[in-house]
Design a protein around this motif. Structure first.
Motif, PDB file in Angstrom:
ATOM      1  N   THR A 131       0.860  -1.197   0.000  1.00 24.97           N
ATOM      2  CA  THR A 131       0.000   0.000   0.000  1.00 24.97           C
ATOM      3  C   THR A 131       0.895   1.246   0.000  1.00 24.97           C
ATOM      4  OG1 THR A 131      -1.565  -1.231   1.351  1.00 24.97           O
ATOM      5  CG2 THR A 131      -1.869   1.160   1.256  1.00 24.97           C
ATOM      6  N   PRO A 132       0.683   2.164  -0.947  1.00 30.04           N
ATOM      7  CA  PRO A 132       1.538   3.365  -0.983  1.00 30.04           C
ATOM      8  C   PRO A 132       1.482   4.131   0.346  1.00 30.04           C
ATOM      9  CG  PRO A 132       0.178   3.238  -2.952  1.00 30.04           C
ATOM     10  CD  PRO A 132      -0.318   2.164  -2.030  1.00 30.04           C
ATOM     11  N   TYR A 180       2.943   1.103  10.091  1.00 23.76           N
ATOM     12  CA  TYR A 180       3.793   2.302  10.112  1.00 23.76           C
ATOM     13  C   TYR A 180       3.676   3.020   8.773  1.00 23.76           C
ATOM     14  CZ  TYR A 180       5.766  -0.018  14.192  1.00 23.76           C
ATOM     15  OH  TYR A 180       5.926  -0.628  15.412  1.00 23.76           O
ATOM     16  N   VAL A 181       3.425   4.322   8.852  1.00 18.48           N
ATOM     17  CA  VAL A 181       3.296   5.100   7.613  1.00 18.48           C
ATOM     18  C   VAL A 181       4.320   6.231   7.596  1.00 18.48           C
ATOM     19  CG1 VAL A 181       0.837   4.533   7.360  1.00 18.48           C
ATOM     20  CG2 VAL A 181       1.493   6.647   8.536  1.00 18.48           C
ATOM     21  N   ALA A 182       4.766   6.558   6.362  1.00 18.39           N
ATOM     22  CA  ALA A 182       5.782   7.606   6.208  1.00 18.39           C
ATOM     23  C   ALA A 182       5.193   8.973   6.539  1.00 18.39           C
ATOM     24  CB  ALA A 182       6.332   7.594   4.785  1.00 18.39           C
ATOM     25  N   PRO A 222      -5.222  11.370   4.706  1.00 21.94           N
ATOM     26  CA  PRO A 222      -6.551  10.720   4.624  1.00 21.94           C
ATOM     27  C   PRO A 222      -6.510   9.529   3.670  1.00 21.94           C
ATOM     28  CG  PRO A 222      -6.727  13.105   4.250  1.00 21.94           C
ATOM     29  CD  PRO A 222      -5.267  12.782   4.290  1.00 21.94           C
ATOM     30  N   LYS A 223      -5.657   9.628   2.642  1.00 25.34           N
ATOM     31  CA  LYS A 223      -5.562   8.577   1.632  1.00 25.34           C
ATOM     32  C   LYS A 223      -5.052   7.274   2.252  1.00 25.34           C
ATOM     33  CE  LYS A 223      -3.775   8.034  -2.999  1.00 25.34           C
ATOM     34  NZ  LYS A 223      -2.708   8.468  -3.888  1.00 25.34           N
ATOM     35  N   VAL A 224      -3.973   7.379   3.033  1.00 22.69           N
ATOM     36  CA  VAL A 224      -3.410   6.163   3.628  1.00 22.69           C
ATOM     37  C   VAL A 224      -4.358   5.633   4.712  1.00 22.69           C
ATOM     38  CG1 VAL A 224      -1.898   7.093   5.482  1.00 22.69           C
ATOM     39  CG2 VAL A 224      -1.189   5.083   4.198  1.00 22.69           C
ATOM     40  N   ARG A 225      -5.041   6.502   5.419  1.00 26.48           N
ATOM     41  CA  ARG A 225      -5.993   6.054   6.453  1.00 26.48           C
ATOM     42  C   ARG A 225      -7.175   5.324   5.810  1.00 26.48           C
ATOM     43  NH1 ARG A 225      -5.212   7.334  11.812  1.00 26.48           N
ATOM     44  NH2 ARG A 225      -3.406   8.682  12.084  1.00 26.48           N
ATOM     45  N   LYS A 226      -7.536   5.742   4.607  1.00 30.73           N
ATOM     46  CA  LYS A 226      -8.640   5.097   3.901  1.00 30.73           C
ATOM     47  C   LYS A 226      -8.198   3.724   3.370  1.00 30.73           C
ATOM     48  CE  LYS A 226     -11.675   6.438   0.422  1.00 30.73           C
ATOM     49  NZ  LYS A 226     -11.994   7.420  -0.640  1.00 30.73           N
TER      50      LYS A 226
END
Lengths: 70, 309
Positions: free
Chosen positions: A18-19, A38-40, A44-48
């Motif tokens: 997932t990007p 873990y996100v960079a 809202p896009k990554v949370r979705k």
């Protein structure tokens, strides 16, 4: 019921592709065992794109920033 | 005459400060002139004197003719004080960045071609006592070859190949781009066993190794951020980690969050992560702006076939 380790293993590949996702792990949050994603960067896009739970295991988004060799 | 005027005469006669009517000279032993209370046999008196600061206070019989400083100048008493030479305070580098023998965990170290990382600690392989750190510290990210010189301190901290070589690279676990990795680890063999000691700077002796628990408190001693404390947040992390040659996938990693600010920074790579009983639990190798990543010590020991001592 599947262990958290098994659930994590099952979804790890998909989560890692997932990007914006830089890591997947297991931790504790509010007394519960959770899958940590873990996100960079928070967006809202990554949370979705990341589900709130995987097979009854809660998912927690952790804003870590990118990981680098020190 | 006032002390200020007598002082001006001394400045001209001993320090070479220009003054009308006085031949300027430089006295080889005088480094400063001032005004203060005269001291006699260590006791401060009420008399105001011209203070003459010297590199070395000599017995009157040993002072050369022409270099004798009179007891009085223009009616004002003199007081000779040994100050030594004055110099600007240069910052002393912290011990973490300096050459230390015997070297120990926490100190700056590195392959001759890299900047600097941290010496983790010592391990045993058979009869050999070896230095443990990361592949990207001791083996320059797979680019090193067996026998390459290892500097303590690392090159960034002034380590030189003609005088600071402590060990030679003996083996490392390759980091792969195509496969998943579990450790970033390498070993170096000290040229002289007496140049290393199985201790960690500001932490002490390593008692053994064990697996950490989730939410356990840990600490480390590293070249850049020195001793820091943190909490284990994750023991099953799969992560993509950026290196100079690309990004590599690591599994079965430990994630630590610092108690106060960062647990680590660039240059801390290679430090052992310790529990509060003195057991090594991890080998620090990476971090993000908020977290530190370490290989589990068991994976490191298995991959290199060593035991932490």
């Amino acid at each position: 019921m599947a262990s958290v380790e098994e659930v994590k293993k099952r979804y790890e590949g998909r989560l890692m592709s997932t990007p914006g996702v830089v890591g997947v792990g297991i931790g504790r949050s509010g007394g519960k065992t959770v899958i940590r994603v873990y996100v960079a960067k928070d967006s809202p896009k990554v949370r979705k794109a990341v589900p709130e739970a995987l097979e009854d295991v809660p998912v927690e988004i952790v804003v870590s920033g990118p990981f680098k060799a020190l | 005459m006032k002390p200020e005027e007598a002082k001006a005469v001394c400045e001209a006669q001993y320090l070479g400060v220009e003054m009308e009517g006085v031949t300027s000279n430089v006295h080889p032993n005088v480094v400063g002139v001032g005004i203060g209370r005269k001291r006699v046999r260590g006791m401060v008196t009420q008399d105001v004197a011209v203070k003459v600061y010297v590199k070395e206070k000599l017995h009157p019989l040993l002072v050369k003719d022409g270099e004798v400083i009179p007891d009085e100048i223009e009616g004002v008493p003199t007081d000779i004080e040994q100050s030594g030479e004055f110099s600007i305070w240069r910052p002393i580098p912290p011990i973490y960045h300096r050459k230390v023998r015997p070297a120990m965990g926490g100190l700056s170290i590195g392959h001759y071609a890299i900047t600097a990382g941290t010496l983790g600690g010592l391990v045993k392989r058979g009869q050999d006592t070896l230095i443990l750190s990361n592949n990207h510290v001791l083996a320059n990210e797979n680019r090193g070859v067996e026998g390459d010189p290892i500097l303590q301190p690392g090159r960034f901290d002034g380590g030189k190949e003609d005088k600071d070589v402590i060990a030679r690279l003996v083996s490392f676990v390759k980091v792969h781009e195509a496969e998943t990795n579990t450790v970033d680890a390498a070993l170096a063999m000290p040229f002289d066993a007496r140049d290393v000691t199985p201790e960690i700077l500001n932490i002490g002796r390593v008692r053994g190794t064990r697996a950490a628990d989730l939410e356990e408190k840990v600490l480390k001693s590293g070249r850049t951020t020195r001793v820091t404390n943190g909490v284990v947040q994750d023991l099953s992390a799969t992560l993509r980690v950026g290196y100079s040659q690309g990004s590599f996938l690591f599994t079965d990693q430990m994630i630590v969050q610092g108690d106060k600010g960062s647990f680590s920074a660039g240059g801390d790579s290679g430090a052992l992560i310790m529990d509060y009983q003195g057991n090594a639990v991890g080998l620090l190798f990476a971090g993000s702006p908020f977290f530190t990543v370490a290989n589990k010590i068991e994976n490191v020991q298995n991959a290199l076939n060593v035991k932490v001592i």
